[in-house]
Design a protein around this motif. Structure first.
Motif, PDB file in Angstrom:
ATOM      1  N   UNK A 151     -49.007  30.698 -27.769  1.00 13.09           N
ATOM      2  CA  UNK A 151     -48.560  30.765 -26.373  1.00 13.09           C
ATOM      3  C   UNK A 151     -49.645  31.358 -25.489  1.00 13.09           C
ATOM      4  N   UNK A 152     -50.292  32.400 -25.976  1.00 18.93           N
ATOM      5  CA  UNK A 152     -51.357  33.023 -25.202  1.00 18.93           C
ATOM      6  C   UNK A 152     -52.537  32.069 -25.043  1.00 18.93           C
ATOM      7  N   UNK A 153     -52.918  31.378 -26.121  1.00 22.25           N
ATOM      8  CA  UNK A 153     -54.024  30.421 -26.020  1.00 22.25           C
ATOM      9  C   UNK A 153     -53.687  29.312 -25.039  1.00 22.25           C
ATOM     10  N   UNK A 154     -52.462  28.816 -25.050  1.00 19.61           N
ATOM     11  CA  UNK A 154     -52.057  27.773 -24.099  1.00 19.61           C
ATOM     12  C   UNK A 154     -52.145  28.294 -22.661  1.00 19.61           C
ATOM     13  N   UNK A 155     -51.732  29.537 -22.470  1.00 14.38           N
ATOM     14  CA  UNK A 155     -51.791  30.112 -21.128  1.00 14.38           C
ATOM     15  C   UNK A 155     -53.231  30.263 -20.660  1.00 14.38           C
ATOM     16  N   UNK A 156     -54.127  30.695 -21.564  1.00 11.63           N
ATOM     17  CA  UNK A 156     -55.531  30.870 -21.187  1.00 11.63           C
ATOM     18  C   UNK A 156     -56.190  29.559 -20.787  1.00 11.63           C
ATOM     19  N   UNK A 157     -55.667  28.457 -21.311  1.00  9.67           N
ATOM     20  CA  UNK A 157     -56.249  27.150 -20.986  1.00  9.67           C
ATOM     21  C   UNK A 157     -55.987  26.735 -19.540  1.00  9.67           C
ATOM     22  N   UNK A 158     -54.951  27.292 -18.932  1.00 12.09           N
ATOM     23  CA  UNK A 158     -54.566  26.833 -17.583  1.00 12.09           C
ATOM     24  C   UNK A 158     -54.459  27.956 -16.571  1.00 12.09           C
ATOM     25  N   UNK A 159     -54.579  29.197 -17.000  1.00 11.87           N
ATOM     26  CA  UNK A 159     -54.393  30.341 -16.112  1.00 11.87           C
ATOM     27  C   UNK A 159     -55.607  31.259 -16.142  1.00 11.87           C
ATOM     28  N   UNK A 160     -55.796  32.031 -15.092  1.00 12.12           N
ATOM     29  CA  UNK A 160     -56.831  33.052 -15.070  1.00 12.12           C
ATOM     30  C   UNK A 160     -56.408  34.239 -15.927  1.00 12.12           C
ATOM     31  N   UNK A 161     -57.364  35.110 -16.220  1.00 11.94           N
ATOM     32  CA  UNK A 161     -57.030  36.304 -16.987  1.00 11.94           C
ATOM     33  C   UNK A 161     -56.007  37.155 -16.242  1.00 11.94           C
ATOM     34  N   UNK A 162     -56.144  37.244 -14.925  1.00 12.60           N
ATOM     35  CA  UNK A 162     -55.194  38.031 -14.134  1.00 12.60           C
ATOM     36  C   UNK A 162     -53.794  37.427 -14.190  1.00 12.60           C
ATOM     37  N   UNK A 163     -53.722  36.092 -14.123  1.00 10.27           N
ATOM     38  CA  UNK A 163     -52.411  35.435 -14.219  1.00 10.27           C
ATOM     39  C   UNK A 163     -51.812  35.623 -15.615  1.00 10.27           C
ATOM     40  N   UNK A 164     -52.657  35.541 -16.637  1.00  7.98           N
ATOM     41  CA  UNK A 164     -52.170  35.760 -18.003  1.00  7.98           C
ATOM     42  C   UNK A 164     -51.640  37.183 -18.176  1.00  7.98           C
ATOM     43  N   UNK A 165     -52.254  38.124 -17.472  1.00 10.21           N
ATOM     44  CA  UNK A 165     -51.806  39.505 -17.574  1.00 10.21           C
ATOM     45  C   UNK A 165     -50.338  39.639 -17.177  1.00 10.21           C
ATOM     46  N   UNK A 166     -49.941  38.900 -16.156  1.00 14.81           N
ATOM     47  CA  UNK A 166     -48.542  38.959 -15.735  1.00 14.81           C
ATOM     48  C   UNK A 166     -47.618  38.429 -16.838  1.00 14.81           C
ATOM     49  N   UNK A 167     -48.082  37.394 -17.540  1.00 15.52           N
ATOM     50  CA  UNK A 167     -47.283  36.874 -18.655  1.00 15.52           C
ATOM     51  C   UNK A 167     -47.204  37.886 -19.790  1.00 15.52           C
ATOM     52  N   UNK A 168     -48.314  38.602 -20.037  1.00 18.66           N
ATOM     53  CA  UNK A 168     -48.330  39.598 -21.105  1.00 18.66           C
ATOM     54  C   UNK A 168     -47.357  40.737 -20.803  1.00 18.66           C
ATOM     55  N   UNK A 169     -47.245  41.099 -19.526  1.00 17.59           N
ATOM     56  CA  UNK A 169     -46.304  42.159 -19.169  1.00 17.59           C
ATOM     57  C   UNK A 169     -44.882  41.780 -19.565  1.00 17.59           C
ATOM     58  N   UNK A 170     -44.595  40.495 -19.499  1.00 20.47           N
ATOM     59  CA  UNK A 170     -43.256  40.034 -19.866  1.00 20.47           C
ATOM     60  C   UNK A 170     -43.111  39.862 -21.377  1.00 20.47           C
ATOM     61  N   UNK A 171     -44.174  39.350 -22.032  1.00 19.86           N
ATOM     62  CA  UNK A 171     -44.089  38.986 -23.448  1.00 19.86           C
ATOM     63  C   UNK A 171     -44.567  40.091 -24.376  1.00 19.86           C
ATOM     64  N   UNK A 172     -45.528  40.899 -23.930  1.00 21.21           N
ATOM     65  CA  UNK A 172     -46.202  41.842 -24.821  1.00 21.21           C
ATOM     66  C   UNK A 172     -47.329  41.133 -25.535  1.00 21.21           C
ATOM     67  N   UNK A 173     -48.442  41.824 -25.794  1.00 17.33           N
ATOM     68  CA  UNK A 173     -49.585  41.156 -26.420  1.00 17.33           C
ATOM     69  C   UNK A 173     -49.293  40.768 -27.853  1.00 17.33           C
ATOM     70  N   UNK A 174     -49.838  39.642 -28.333  1.00 15.00           N
ATOM     71  CA  UNK A 174     -49.713  39.309 -29.747  1.00 15.00           C
ATOM     72  C   UNK A 174     -50.229  40.448 -30.610  1.00 15.00           C
ATOM     73  N   UNK A 175     -49.674  40.553 -31.821  1.00 19.12           N
ATOM     74  CA  UNK A 175     -49.994  41.594 -32.788  1.00 19.12           C
ATOM     75  C   UNK A 175     -49.409  42.942 -32.411  1.00 19.12           C
ATOM     76  N   UNK A 176     -48.715  43.032 -31.275  1.00 17.51           N
ATOM     77  CA  UNK A 176     -48.079  44.297 -30.895  1.00 17.51           C
ATOM     78  C   UNK A 176     -49.072  45.445 -30.892  1.00 17.51           C
ATOM     79  N   UNK A 177     -50.234  45.217 -30.293  1.00 18.63           N
ATOM     80  CA  UNK A 177     -51.231  46.289 -30.193  1.00 18.63           C
ATOM     81  C   UNK A 177     -50.611  47.449 -29.434  1.00 18.63           C
ATOM     82  N   UNK A 178     -50.628  48.650 -30.028  1.00 16.46           N
ATOM     83  CA  UNK A 178     -49.786  49.717 -29.528  1.00 16.46           C
ATOM     84  C   UNK A 178     -50.466  50.853 -28.805  1.00 16.46           C
TER      85      UNK A 178
END
Length: 289
Positions: A151-178
């Motif tokens: 999901x993150x790779x798909x988002x990076x293909x069409x979104x900026x890093x800043x836009x992806x950040x908003x998605x991460x706030x909702x989803x949480x980063x892969x691997x649950x980096x803590x």
């Protein structure tokens, strides 16, 4: 340097393969030096993920150098060239980092960092005294985490890093980096390191996590002491798989009670004790076993 020990020094680790951002914490004053450890973070992580264990390790006599890998947070790298982040390239960076420290080091890799560390010691074990795989498994990540990475790779293909950040706030980063999410530097650090990491690094290493083969038998042939450390729960690699990997490696095995995928952030005190205890039990550098 929020969240780091007062003795921590931010520095650039200079190597023939480039400079890497590092946090270097020396042995505590009055403590006999016992060794040096090189700490490698995981996917979407950074050197800050080790901040809470560096001071306890300094008190046990261990200098620790936590690094951002190529293209990760404060270490430079190409934004668009995924070939620069092939696993062998990253492994050779680790060999160069170890050589730059000027003494055989204890190598610790968290999650993705563990797989890069494994690749490095398979290439050349001589710069290292030991290898600790922290929450890092024998092959590809779990199906649930694969889905999150994709999901993150798909988002990076069409979104900026800043836009992806908003998605991460909702989803949480892969691997649950803590780390920062649990108070190491706070949300600002988490955002800044995301925006500082190169998209090509995330794309290339995300593919690695989803396709990494089982290289445990290759690693077992390397003449180094091994340590497999994890929390008691892990969504990225099932704990029984980590138990079996440790058996195949003949490795020392530690399970940190109350920790999940990020033991250094979840339970720093017992994680630091486990690392230092493993290192303390090894023969001195240069000793013939």
């Amino acid at each position: 340097m929020t969240g780091h020990p007062t003795s921590a020094r931010a520095r650039r680790l200079r190597t023939p393969r480039g400079e890497f951002a590092a946090v270097d914490v020396p042995t505590a004053p009055g403590v006999t030096p016992r060794g040096v450890a090189l700490l490698l973070p995981g996917y979407t992580g950074s050197k800050e993920d080790f901040a809470l264990i560096q001071e306890p390790l300094a008190a046990r006599g261990y200098r620790t150098v936590a690094v951002d890998g190529r293209g990760q947070y404060e270490s430079d790298g190409p934004a668009d060239d995924e070939s620069a982040y092939a696993q062998e390239e990253l492994a050779r960076d680790v060999l160069a980092q170890a050589e730059a420290l000027g003494t055989p080091v204890h190598l610790v890799g968290h999650s993705l960092g563990g797989q890069i560390a494994r690749a490095a010691v398979i290439l050349d074990h001589t710069p290292f005294r030991s290898l600790t795989l922290m929450s890092s498994g024998p092959g590809r990540i779990s199906v649930s985490q694969e889905q999150r990475v994709k999901l993150l790779r798909d988002a990076l293909a069409v979104m900026s890093m800043a836009e992806c950040w908003q998605a991460i706030l909702a989803m949480g980063p892969p691997e649950e980096v803590g780390g920062p999410a649990r108070g190491i530097g706070g949300p600002e650090l988490l955002r800044n390191r995301w925006l500082g990491t190169k998209p090509a690094q995330l794309l290339a290493t995300g593919r690695q996590l989803c396709s990494e083969p089982d290289r445990v038998d290759e690693l077992a042939a390397v003449p180094l002491p091994f340590h497999v450390l994890s929390g008691e729960r892990d969504d990225t690699w099932p704990v029984p798989d980590l138990d079996e990997m440790a058996r195949r490696l003949g490795a020392h095995r530690t399970v940190i009670d109350g920790a999940e995928h990020s033991p250094a952030a979840d339970r720093p005190a017992p994680t630091a004790r486990a690392l230092a205890g493993f290192w303390d039990g090894l023969p001195p550098a240069g000793a013939v076993s």
